[in-house]
Design an enzyme around this catalytic site. Structure first.
Site, PDB file in Angstrom:
ATOM      1  CD  GLU A   1      81.756  22.523  32.600  1.00 13.45           C
ATOM      2  OE1 GLU A   1      81.205  22.413  31.493  1.00 13.45           O
ATOM      3  OE2 GLU A   1      83.000  22.513  32.752  1.00 13.45           O
ATOM      4  NE  ARG A   2      81.627  16.391  34.580  1.00 16.50           N
ATOM      5  CZ  ARG A   2      82.715  15.629  34.501  1.00 16.50           C
ATOM      6  NH1 ARG A   2      83.211  15.056  35.594  1.00 16.50           N
ATOM      7  NH2 ARG A   2      83.299  15.427  33.327  1.00 16.50           N
TER       8      ARG A   2
END
Length: 427
Positions: A287-288
């Site tokens: 996600e990051r």
């Protein structure tokens, strides 16, 4: 299934993106899309091949055809038609580029997801790409990696194909970046979990068909008592309490959700019971990195549009851009963006080789959030009064980009993770 195998073969064997777009059904636009970044080729790039560029160019055509013409309307309405857009993207293969072929994906490595995230940064708002990212790279990685075949067929495959909208249920009103402090409980009773609690700031929450839910399934230690569960959003006891008004990301619906004795089959458990915290930390890495890739493209676009505007706008009988403080500052910002891009590509290259990139992903996320604020603030200043209106991209980015330092782990949490890996965090 044969369609996805054929699509994958064409992607790797094609000499131009036109073959890929023809197969996936993306219609060609008249005219050449405006490109803000310097042209690159596969031979020049650190991690991208010809296939990455074919994928990116195909997606850019879809964005310019199906998404950007409607962004202003969606921003004004505070919502975009998620199922419709996801179906278009799913038909073209963009919602599961690194997911298994047998569940509708293209079976490629995570660098292709990064390429897709970069290209989605060309959408003229932050809310729509964020919602797409939740669908493709935030709610589904753990399911794809640890879920049963039955669970993948029920939830992963339709999410990749765009037939179901997914959301991720982690944050709560009293537990945002501090994931270990969540209070939602899933108590096993027979062959079901009975779920009570609530989730906050849920992207896609008002439109979702299912949620990847993190809940406490025991009273054990906080890092070992949580599990991930696939929760259909149409079950009795699931209540969409409200659609949350936000500073930015207007076109993405964000919901507060409550659970009142919601019964979910135990077979909806992802992987092992009690491993949910670990699975979610793994999901956070993708996600990051996805979020960093996405915001880099937007920062490129903001800088380039600011250059174009300040070349035309005059003050004291000369273009704003000709003032040294302006063109020097833009040079500084572009340098910072390039450094962040290099960190992203290094982390991605290590990740696809199986390395732990928690530290690098946290560094990239931290830097991206802070740099997005610098770019949006500095560039908006050079637009003057026009920058304070809602008529230009820079003002929208100013609002939308503020989330980058909060969502998926606040800056302070990223600093704590980095300090832990550096051995400087007090025990």
């Amino acid at each position: 299934m044969a369609l996805h195998v054929l699509r994958l073969k064409v992607l790797f064997n094609s000499r131009s993106f036109y073959k890929f777009t023809s197969l996936t059904g993306v219609r060609s636009l008249s005219g050449k899309p405006e490109a803000y970044s310097a042209p690159e080729t596969a031979g020049d790039h650190l991690i991208y091949t010809q296939e990455h560029f074919a994928l990116k160019e195909s997606l850019r055509k879809l964005i310019d055809k199906e998404i950007n013409p409607h962004v202003d309307k969606w921003e004004a309405e505070g919502k975009f038609p998620a199922l419709k857009i996801f179906k278009i993207l799913g038909n073209a293969g963009f919602l599961g580029v690194n997911k298994p072929i047998e569940y509708g994906g293209l079976g490629l490595d995570f660098s292709f997801s990064v390429a897709v995230a970069e290209e989605l940064g060309n959408i003229r708002c932050g809310g729509v790409p964020m919602a797409i990212g939740v669908q493709s790279d935030m709610a589904t990685p753990a399911l794809a990696r640890f879920g049963t075949d039955e669970l993948k067929k029920e939830f992963l495959l339709p999410s990749i194909m765009g037939d179901k909208v997914a959301c991720l249920g982690v944050s709560e009103a009293g537990a945002g970046s501090d994931v270990s402090s969540i209070k939602t409980k899933a108590v096993r009773k027979g062959d079901e979990y009975v779920i009570n609690g609530g989730k906050m700031w849920i992207t896609n929450g008002a439109q979702a068909d299912w949620m990847c839910l993190l809940a406490n399934t025991s009273d054990g230690p906080p890092h070992r008592n949580k599990s991930l569960i696939c929760l259909p959003m149409n079950l009795p006891g699931v209540h969409i309490a409200r659609k949350i008004d936000k500073l930015g990301m207007w076109s993405s619906d964000t919901a507060e959700v409550f659970f009142d004795d919601v019964r979910v089959p135990c077979m909806n458990l992802i992987g092992e019971e009690g491993m949910g915290f670990t699975y979610q930390m793994l999901q956070f890495q993708e996600e990051r990195l996805w979020a960093v890739a996405n915001v880099i493209t937007t920062m490129d676009n903001i800088i380039q549009e600011t250059i174009q505007y300040t070349q035309q706008r005059k003050i004291f009988k000369q273009p704003v851009l000709h003032h040294q403080s302006v063109h020097f500052r833009l040079a500084e910002l572009q340098t910072e963006v390039e450094l962040l891009r290099s960190l992203l590509y290094r982390a991605t290259a290590m990740y696809i080789k199986g390395n732990d990139v928690t530290k690098l992903a946290s560094m990239a996320k931290l830097k991206a959030g802070r740099l997005a604020r610098e770019v949006s603030d500095s560039c908006l200043q050079y637009w003057g009064g026009m920058g304070y209106t809602s008529d230009v991209l820079v003002s929208r980015f100013y609002r939308d980009s503020r989330l980058m330092s909060i969502g998926a782990g606040a800056d302070e949490v990223m600093l704590g993770i980095i300090c832990k890996y550096m051995g400087t965090l007090p025990k």
